[in-house]
Design an enzyme around this catalytic site. Sequence first.
Site, short mmCIF file in Angstrom:
data_model
loop_
_atom_site.label_atom_id
_atom_site.label_comp_id
_atom_site.label_asym_id
_atom_site.label_seq_id
_atom_site.Cartn_x
_atom_site.Cartn_y
_atom_site.Cartn_z
N LYS A 129 0.83 -1.40 -0.03
CA LYS A 129 -0.20 0.30 0.19
C LYS A 129 0.64 1.78 -0.18
CE LYS A 129 -3.63 -2.17 2.40
NZ LYS A 129 -4.27 -2.51 3.97
N GLN A 173 -5.09 -2.41 9.86
CA GLN A 173 -4.84 -4.09 8.41
C GLN A 173 -5.51 -4.79 9.73
OE1 GLN A 173 -3.21 -3.89 5.90
NE2 GLN A 173 -3.65 -5.62 5.36
N ASP A 196 -11.44 1.84 3.43
CA ASP A 196 -11.87 1.08 2.96
C ASP A 196 -13.65 0.46 2.49
OD1 ASP A 196 -9.93 -1.13 2.77
OD2 ASP A 196 -9.78 -1.94 5.13
#
Length: 369
Positions: A129, A173, A196
């Site tokens: 990322k 995460q 997200d």
Amino acid sequence: MEKICGAVRLSPESSTTARLLLPLTRNLSRQHGVVSFNRLVGVRLPHRHLTSLTALTTHCSPSPSPLVSASVATETSAKVIDGKAIAKQIRDEITEEVSKMKNAIGVTPGLAVILVGDRKDSATYVRNKKKACESVGINSFEVRLPEDCTEQEVLKFISDFNDDPSVHGILVQLPLPSHMNEQNILNAVSIEKDVDGFHPLNIGRLAMRGREPLFVPCTPKGCIELLHRYGINIKGKKAVVIGRSNIVGMPAALLLQREDATISIVHSRTKNPEEFIREADIIISAVGQPNMVRGNWIKPGAVIIDVGINPVEDTNSPRGYRLVGDVCYEEACKVASAITPVPGGVGPMTIAMLLSNTLISAKRIHNFQ
Ligand code: NAP
């Protein structure tokens, strides 16, 4: 490059997803509930994680039934939906937009990632990322906390990032260590920075007519983007989504519905799934079962978006495995009108959509058109 059914299948080395990211077991995802790309790891898989599909090198296993042979044409007809190329195009567009924003108002979009513990797979994903952010000019911020830190410590960092004007997107995460309450932590992320798209308020808005989510979850968003960029009409079509997870199947179905498709959702308790699938003009599959959807389950001319990433044993591969989707590509490409390969289809789109969500967030926060 290896050729299958006349269509180009990208070699594992040609795909970021294949090279760096491999799915872990289904058990892991169930154990940890909401799981995203974090289940993708860059380590050699232990043997028990592989589905044995030695026979798959040329055919999907088990052997096609006579019905398959009868319904499948001999020539490849499907157009390959090249997610890798589209993702590159999107990253180029984002690079340009980020630069414009910087020049016009002096703001650089920023993505913060919180990593708890020392799981190799999560660390690999965070690194990817970070690299993706760098490649388009987005700032990335990373917090690494030890496995035994407290939930309060994680919440404190989330709160700080929520208040930090240089951060426009926050990712925690997953999976988190078992002593933490994942829901508490995810709910603490400000809805304005929930890139997200997993916050219940974002999902709720996605489900409601006349409401707009601030963010759409990255993988389903990538699936729809592929359909749009390939000029595939969704309105009025019959679509089936296979899988109903919070991160892929369910939001994919909601998105298709917003685009005026008529949706069926197939899941593990569906009886005779092939009966629903055979009706569909558009199939989005997010199951995690290698080659589950066979050629004779597919309506001729259907469009297939295969989200599944499944490692299967392959003695011909130097690594001892290769990645396949949920759909038996070798059979499907003879029946469908368009299909995503695995790897090189949906996989590269997910990170591209994360970057896109971060840019959208920065633009919204700074009221930049
Ligand atoms: P998940 O949370 O395990 O959900 C799987 C879904 O498939 C569940 O809804 C399950 O039904 C359904 N299912 C399982 N077996 C089935 C069967 N035999 N017939 C019909 N439905 C069945 O998985 P996920 O996180 O959504 O991921 C799905 C796949 O997509 C995995 O291969 C994963 O690696 C991949 N993935 C790819 C990307 C990408 O960017 N390309 C991103 C995320 C995930 P129930 O609800 O009844 O249990």
